[in-house]
Scaffold this motif. Structure first.
Motif, PDB file in Angstrom:
ATOM      1  N   GLY A  11       0.822  -1.199   0.000  1.00  0.00           N
ATOM      2  CA  GLY A  11       0.000   0.000   0.000  1.00  0.00           C
ATOM      3  C   GLY A  11       0.854   1.245   0.000  1.00  0.00           C
ATOM      4  O   GLY A  11       1.987   1.240   0.492  1.00  0.00           O
ATOM      5  N   SER A  12       0.299   2.324  -0.550  1.00  0.00           N
ATOM      6  CA  SER A  12       0.981   3.608  -0.593  1.00  0.00           C
ATOM      7  C   SER A  12      -0.052   4.719  -0.728  1.00  0.00           C
ATOM      8  O   SER A  12      -1.061   4.553  -1.411  1.00  0.00           O
ATOM      9  CB  SER A  12       1.944   3.663  -1.782  1.00  0.00           C
ATOM     10  N   ASN A  13       0.242   5.867  -0.085  1.00  0.00           N
ATOM     11  CA  ASN A  13      -0.608   7.045  -0.274  1.00  0.00           C
ATOM     12  C   ASN A  13       0.224   8.267  -0.679  1.00  0.00           C
ATOM     13  O   ASN A  13      -0.271   9.393  -0.640  1.00  0.00           O
ATOM     14  CB  ASN A  13      -1.434   7.343   0.978  1.00  0.00           C
ATOM     15  N   THR A  14       1.463   8.040  -1.062  1.00  0.00           N
ATOM     16  CA  THR A  14       2.364   9.124  -1.436  1.00  0.00           C
ATOM     17  C   THR A  14       3.072   8.734  -2.726  1.00  0.00           C
ATOM     18  O   THR A  14       3.857   7.782  -2.723  1.00  0.00           O
ATOM     19  CB  THR A  14       3.400   9.376  -0.320  1.00  0.00           C
ATOM     20  N   LEU A  20       4.535   1.810  -5.759  1.00  0.00           N
ATOM     21  CA  LEU A  20       4.076   0.445  -6.018  1.00  0.00           C
ATOM     22  C   LEU A  20       4.862  -0.190  -7.169  1.00  0.00           C
ATOM     23  O   LEU A  20       5.158  -1.384  -7.131  1.00  0.00           O
ATOM     24  CB  LEU A  20       2.579   0.416  -6.300  1.00  0.00           C
ATOM     25  N   GLN A  21       5.211   0.600  -8.169  1.00  0.00           N
ATOM     26  CA  GLN A  21       6.013   0.073  -9.280  1.00  0.00           C
ATOM     27  C   GLN A  21       7.416  -0.291  -8.802  1.00  0.00           C
ATOM     28  O   GLN A  21       7.953  -1.334  -9.182  1.00  0.00           O
ATOM     29  CB  GLN A  21       6.092   1.079 -10.430  1.00  0.00           C
ATOM     30  N   GLN A  22       8.018   0.541  -7.972  1.00  0.00           N
ATOM     31  CA  GLN A  22       9.335   0.229  -7.412  1.00  0.00           C
ATOM     32  C   GLN A  22       9.286  -1.081  -6.642  1.00  0.00           C
ATOM     33  O   GLN A  22      10.151  -1.939  -6.799  1.00  0.00           O
ATOM     34  CB  GLN A  22       9.789   1.326  -6.440  1.00  0.00           C
ATOM     35  N   ALA A  23       8.278  -1.218  -5.783  1.00  0.00           N
ATOM     36  CA  ALA A  23       8.140  -2.438  -4.987  1.00  0.00           C
ATOM     37  C   ALA A  23       7.908  -3.643  -5.893  1.00  0.00           C
ATOM     38  O   ALA A  23       8.490  -4.713  -5.677  1.00  0.00           O
ATOM     39  CB  ALA A  23       6.997  -2.289  -3.990  1.00  0.00           C
ATOM     40  N   GLU A  78      11.099  -2.014   1.524  1.00  0.00           N
ATOM     41  CA  GLU A  78      10.405  -0.789   1.926  1.00  0.00           C
ATOM     42  C   GLU A  78      11.389   0.378   2.046  1.00  0.00           C
ATOM     43  O   GLU A  78      11.126   1.462   1.534  1.00  0.00           O
ATOM     44  CB  GLU A  78       9.715  -0.978   3.288  1.00  0.00           C
ATOM     45  N   ARG A  79      12.494   0.138   2.730  1.00  0.00           N
ATOM     46  CA  ARG A  79      13.481   1.216   2.901  1.00  0.00           C
ATOM     47  C   ARG A  79      14.049   1.651   1.562  1.00  0.00           C
ATOM     48  O   ARG A  79      14.245   2.842   1.310  1.00  0.00           O
ATOM     49  CB  ARG A  79      14.586   0.779   3.856  1.00  0.00           C
ATOM     50  N   PHE A  80      14.296   0.700   0.666  1.00  0.00           N
ATOM     51  CA  PHE A  80      14.814   1.035  -0.658  1.00  0.00           C
ATOM     52  C   PHE A  80      13.830   1.915  -1.423  1.00  0.00           C
ATOM     53  O   PHE A  80      14.222   2.797  -2.185  1.00  0.00           O
ATOM     54  CB  PHE A  80      15.117  -0.247  -1.447  1.00  0.00           C
ATOM     55  N   ASP A  96       4.196   0.384   2.059  1.00  0.00           N
ATOM     56  CA  ASP A  96       4.022  -0.530   3.191  1.00  0.00           C
ATOM     57  C   ASP A  96       3.853  -1.906   2.582  1.00  0.00           C
ATOM     58  O   ASP A  96       2.959  -2.117   1.749  1.00  0.00           O
ATOM     59  CB  ASP A  96       2.790  -0.128   4.006  1.00  0.00           C
ATOM     60  N   ILE A  97       4.724  -2.816   2.953  1.00  0.00           N
ATOM     61  CA  ILE A  97       4.642  -4.193   2.454  1.00  0.00           C
ATOM     62  C   ILE A  97       4.562  -5.093   3.674  1.00  0.00           C
ATOM     63  O   ILE A  97       5.494  -5.146   4.480  1.00  0.00           O
ATOM     64  CB  ILE A  97       5.872  -4.580   1.599  1.00  0.00           C
TER      65      ILE A  97
END
Length: 122
Positions: A11-14, A20-23, A78-80, A96-97
């Motif tokens: 999830g992401s709100n920023t 989400l693509q990076q993850a 997440e940190r990356f 957030d994963i």
């Protein structure tokens, strides 16, 4: 250890599409057999200052890693992707994963139930 199925949520709100693509890119490299649900936009819950919608999805993969190893790998990702310790305090969730299930062990039952329909379609 034998291979087990894992279910995760993202999830992401920023800058959500970007994060989400990076993850996604990191997860595909780490777990080549991973499958993802479509991205869903949801209203923020429990946010008092940032009312940006969340983009969420779930994924399933198999691994021979134990739950602690999977969780540690997800936290590195997440940190990356820009996750910072004060994200929740500032209500800006870059990414957030969460590990929801590892094999037969349900780690986050309420989250797993929330995404059940999406999980069934993976």
């Amino acid at each position: 250890m034998k291979e087990v199925h894992c279910i995760i949520s993202l999830g992401s709100n920023t800058d959500a599409s970007h994060h989400l693509q990076q993850a996604y890119n990191l997860l595909v490299r780490a777990y080549p057999n991973i499958t993802f649900s479509p991205i869903k936009e949801t209203a923020p819950i429990g946010m008092h200052h940032n009312y940006s919608p969340f983009y969420n999805r779930v994924a399933r993969f198999t691994t021979d890693q134990d739950a602690d190893e999977v969780r540690a790998a997800l936290k590195v990702m997440e940190r990356f992707c820009g996750r910072r310790p004060d994200d929740k305090e500032h209500e800006t969730i870059h990414i957030d994963i969460d590990l929801l299930a590892h094999g037969d062990t349900i780690i986050k039952p309420m989250d797993l139930a929330q995404y059940q329909h999406d999980i069934e379609n993976l």
